[in-house]
Scaffold this motif. Structure first.
Motif, PDB file in Angstrom:
ATOM      1  N   ALA C  92       0.959  -1.151  -0.024  1.00 20.40           N
ATOM      2  CA  ALA C  92       0.080   0.229   0.097  1.00 20.40           C
ATOM      3  C   ALA C  92       0.844   1.232   0.074  1.00 20.40           C
ATOM      4  O   ALA C  92       0.581   2.102  -0.884  1.00 20.40           O
ATOM      5  N   ALA C  93       1.997   1.182   0.688  1.00 24.06           N
ATOM      6  CA  ALA C  93       2.652   2.481   0.942  1.00 24.06           C
ATOM      7  C   ALA C  93       3.403   2.702  -0.144  1.00 24.06           C
ATOM      8  O   ALA C  93       3.587   3.621  -0.923  1.00 24.06           O
ATOM      9  N   LYS C  96       1.759   4.353  -3.238  1.00 22.21           N
ATOM     10  CA  LYS C  96       1.329   5.529  -3.215  1.00 22.21           C
ATOM     11  C   LYS C  96       2.656   6.223  -3.317  1.00 22.21           C
ATOM     12  O   LYS C  96       2.491   7.680  -3.241  1.00 22.21           O
ATOM     13  N   GLY C  97       3.761   5.578  -3.610  1.00 27.29           N
ATOM     14  CA  GLY C  97       5.059   6.449  -3.880  1.00 27.29           C
ATOM     15  C   GLY C  97       5.782   6.505  -2.853  1.00 27.29           C
ATOM     16  O   GLY C  97       6.816   7.506  -2.842  1.00 27.29           O
ATOM     17  N   ALA C  98       5.403   5.816  -1.721  1.00 25.54           N
ATOM     18  CA  ALA C  98       6.403   6.000  -0.377  1.00 25.54           C
ATOM     19  C   ALA C  98       7.720   5.463  -0.821  1.00 25.54           C
ATOM     20  O   ALA C  98       7.974   4.494  -1.219  1.00 25.54           O
TER      21      ALA C  98
END
Lengths: 258, 264, 319
Positions: C92-93, C96-98
């Motif tokens: 998930a992270a 989102k581009g983390a």
């Protein structure tokens, strides 16, 4: 405060406007800091993204139902602390022995991390809303009791003497003099109590991952939906806004002359 | 005649144990008795309501280990720093909002609205800014206790007897003099109570932060005990915390001269 | 005067030398979830045996009580590594581009087990009309319970979140939930005392056996700027695992002390619940089921492409 006009920084501009304008300015600054990477967008999402996620959160996450659950838990705890807190405060003011024995304990309870005793509450009440309500109740009780005592103790001697000069009985003295005079302070106590109740209710929901908005915040943050998490936080703020508006109305109704 | 009265008074000696102590002892003993009864009755799950003997044992073992005092020191330092920073900034903001009606109407409501959010949800932001060490716990504690102190002081400001303020003004007191000689002394009760409440919230905020992410401190020890289901040890630590919280509260009250104004 | 100055500078120099870490040691900061489990004790046990020091690694370990808290400091750069982060959360992270990447598998398959107090519930088939617990939505225990329901056709069973093993045990013992979950060594004492009995193990679900449910993640900065250190860390990590599964009795002793359990139980934990394949970090297994699950549970908006997966998973190869 009589010379407000002389100290008015922005004469003529209504204060509410200044408040809202400052809020908007703050949000704009945060947006700027995030876009220029001074604040990591993976920890604090840009306010624009948070606003954009509101609709999604409302529709997909059953926000209304959760909102009602959290608000009901807070309301229940709030009613309990008002009734039991004020009554206890009055009792402790009336019986000095009780006050001397217990006041420091009550103050200590305010500092005690009641939240950490949640396993005990869960055993007694089960993993449901009552555990949350009871933790909120116990944690929020002290400010109400303390402020009630403070209010009653701070009643101006003049008023008490006036009552005596009219030969008022004990109960009459209480209902006509002491209680009305202490109401401002008592209301401060109830407000503080509600703050504690709300913090603990949402906090426990967050920690044990059960309930309304607190659980939603936990779920969304575990799912790494940061924009959604902050949108859910805004709903928590909405709960507190509604409570305080209601409390203000109640206070104005009880004390029409301010 | 006066002599007789005086003699009679002297004959009634002050009780050896004060009534307050007796009442307190009675309350404590009844609570302990109810707990022990619940523990043995089996109505509640025994492991979560352990007998007082096992809690006592755990308490003894706890207090004998130097490691415990180290962690206690870490947490106490964190809380102390949080109350100091949050307290001073909270008082400053509270004084400002209480003194100035305009600013109060503009901004005080935001404090009310933000106050009730549990600050633990902002912990990731604290970690981002202050790292994973004790600083982020202090930051969370500070954030937690700022709000009750600011609100309590602001409310206290508005309840100061107007006469006192006019006296100060009539002496042409400067702002600093007004604050130090009129406002703060007049608000002793609300300030002390505000700090007591702030201490409580700072303690809770710091402890919760320690349970979420740490490698030292009392919160860390508590979550260790709970995750191995060592309930007697967990209760022992909570009891010590509670006693210390009461003690700190009483100390602040005593230092603030609360006893002298209680009788008014 | 000159002598005092010489003495002063000698003292200062001595203090500096003593305060600085040993010249060759690189400091690696990490967050670790689920302290006390066998599979999260690798760094602690390896450090005690001197394995990490041998590779010039000094570690600062910070423990957390949730996957989110383990991941967030990695994202913000506060720590280099996160151990025992849920695979879905890491995806998930990343989606989102983390700035996080997976650098190893932490747990493939699971050691969790499900138990009951009621003697009438002997196996998963007896859960009709009863409640089965899992920790929280999207957790690994959630995946396992769903796999149970799918594979064993438990149409009559209801599921319920109960949080961590301690809250779950409380819920089971107070009859709020019928089948609880635990991660060894938790609950072994109660099992021994006969208060509860095992109903199923996570590995009873074939799907789970081949899924990497938790991973090691690293901040992208660590991956690019400190690649050599990371390689040495993973080498030491693998060596620590070999040591943990050797015949050396010291490792059982150290683990028993770390987890606060008797040595006999410590040995049971390793031998009965944690096969060596569970902790092998070399490969992420089960992506073909993990990715759809992530989409289904709203962790990621759409399945990850091959390129995305190649970017996400960058495990230092075994030397």
């Amino acid at each position: 405060m009589t010379d407000v006009a002389a100290r008015n920084p922005a004469r003529g501009v209504p204060p509410a406007f200044v408040g809202i304008a400052s809020l908007v300015l703050f949000l704009l600054i945060v947006e700027l800091l995030i876009r220029t990477d001074l604040i990591s967008r993976y920890i604090v999402p840009p306010p624009s993204e948070i606003a954009a996620s509101f609709w999604r959160v409302i529709v997909e996450e059953h926000v209304f139902r959760r909102f009602l659950l959290t608000a009901t838990e807070c309301l229940t705890a709030g009613v309990m602390i008002t009734v039991i807190g004020v009554a206890s405060g009055v009792l402790m003011h009336r019986y000095k022995l009780l006050q001397d024995a217990c006041e420091t304990w009550v103050a200590g309870l305010a500092a005690a991390p009641v939240v950490l005793a949640y396993p005990l509450f869960m055993v007694i009440f089960g993993r449901n809303a009552w555990t949350i309500i009871m933790i909120g109740f116990v944690a929020a009780l002290p400010p109400v009791i303390l402020k009630t005592i403070e209010g009653m103790a701070g009643t101006r001697k003049v008023l008490v003497n006036v009552g005596r000069s009219f030969n008022l009985t004990g109960p009459q003295q209480f209902w006509k003099i002491l209680l009305p005079a202490s109401l401002p302070t008592i209301f401060v106590g109830i407000r503080l109590g509600l703050v504690f109740a709300l913090i603990n209710v949402v906090g426990v929901e967050f920690l044990i991952n059960y309930g309304g908005l607190g659980q939603l915040i936990n779920d969304l943050s575990e799912r790494y939906d940061l924009a959604g998490t902050y949108a859910a936080i805004c709903f928590v703020i909405l709960v507190s806004v509604l409570f305080f508006m209601a409390l203000e109305k109640a206070e104005r109704w009880l004390r029409p002359v301010d | 005649m006066a002599e007789t009265g005086r003699l009679r008074q002297a004959a009634v000696a002050a009780p050896v144990i004060s009534q307050v102590t007796l009442l307190r002892a009675a309350i404590i003993l009844s609570v302990l008795a109810i707990w022990e009864f619940l523990s043995h009755s089996g109505w509640l799950y025994r492991d979560v309501v352990p007998s007082l003997i096992s809690i006592g044992e755990a308490l003894g073992q706890l207090l004998a280990r130097p490691n415990y005092y180290y962690n206690l020191g870490v947490t106490a330092a964190e809380i102390g720093a949080a109350v100091a920073i949050g307290g001073i900034s909270g008082m400053a903001v509270g004084l400002l909002l209480g003194a100035n009606r305009y600013l109060s109407r503009a901004f005080e409501n935001y404090l009310y609205y933000l106050g009730p959010t549990p600050k633990i949800i902002f912990f990731p932001v604290m970690i981002m800014w202050f790292g994973v060490g004790t600083e982020s716990k202090v930051a969370l504690g500070t954030l937690s206790c700022f709000f009750p102190i600011a609100l309590s002081v602001a409310a206290g400001m508005r309840q100061i007897d107007k006469v006192l303020i006019r006296v100060g003004r009539s002496f042409q007191a400067s702002t600093a003099q007004m604050v130090l000689k009129i406002y703060i002394p007049a608000m002793r009760h609300p300030i002390i109570n505000g700090i007591r409440l702030g201490l409580g919230v700072a303690l809770i905020g710091t402890l919760l932060a320690e349970t979420k992410l740490s490698n030292k401190g009392i919160g860390f020890l508590i979550i260790q005990a709970y995750s191995t289901f060592d309930m007697p040890r967990m209760y022992a630590m909570l009891i010590v915390l509670f006693v210390l919280a009461i003690g700190a509260n009483a100390l602040i009250g005593r230092l603030g001269g609360l006893d002298s104004i209680k009788r008014s | 005067m000159k002598q005092i100055r010489k003495l002063a500078s000698a003292v200062v120099l001595g203090a500096v030398v003593m305060a600085a870490p040993a010249a060759a040691d690189d400091l690696v900061k990490m967050t670790i979830g689920q302290r006390g489990n066998w599979d999260t004790a690798i760094t602690h046990l390896g450090e005690k045996a001197g394995i990490f020091k041998k590779h010039g690694i000094q570690m600062e370990m910070i423990y957390t009580s949730g996957s989110g808290e383990t991941l967030q400091p990695v994202i913000s750069g506060g720590v280099d590594l996160g151990l025992a982060v849920g695979t879905l959360g890491a995806m998930a992270a990343f989606s989102k581009g983390a700035p996080v990447r997976i650098v190893g598998a932490q747990a493939t398959g699971a050691a969790d087990y499900w138990y009951a107090k009621n003697p009438a519930i002997k196996t998963l088939k007896d859960t009709d009309g009863r409640t089965i617990a899992y920790s929280s939505n999207g957790s690994s225990t959630h995946s396992v319970v769903r796999a149970f329901i799918d594979e064993y056709k438990l149409t009559g069973a209801k599921t319920q979140t109960t949080g961590n093993p301690s809250s779950t045990l409380t819920a089971v013992m107070t009859d709020q939930v019928d089948v609880g979950w635990a991660s060894p060594p938790f609950g072994l004492k109660e099992l021994q005392e006969g208060k509860i009995h095992i109903v199923a193990k996570a590995t009873d679900a074939t799907l789970v056996r081949g899924q990497t449910i938790r991973v090691l993640v690293a901040n992208t900065d660590t991956l690019t700027k400190r690649k050599a250190v990371l390689d040495r860390f993973m080498q030491a990590y693998r060596e620590a695992i070999d040591y943990m599964y050797s015949d050396n009795p010291q490792v059982i002793k150290d683990y028993a002390e770390f987890a606060g359990v008797p040595e006999v139980m410590a040995r049971r934990v390793r031998d009965e619940f944690f096969p060596k394949s569970l902790v092998n970090p070399d490969q992420i297994h089960g992506l073909e089921t993990l990715v759809p699950e992530a989409v289904n549970l709203k962790f990621i908006p759409a399945p990850l492409s091959k390129e995305q997966i190649a970017e996400l998973i960058q495990i230092p190869p075994r030397k």
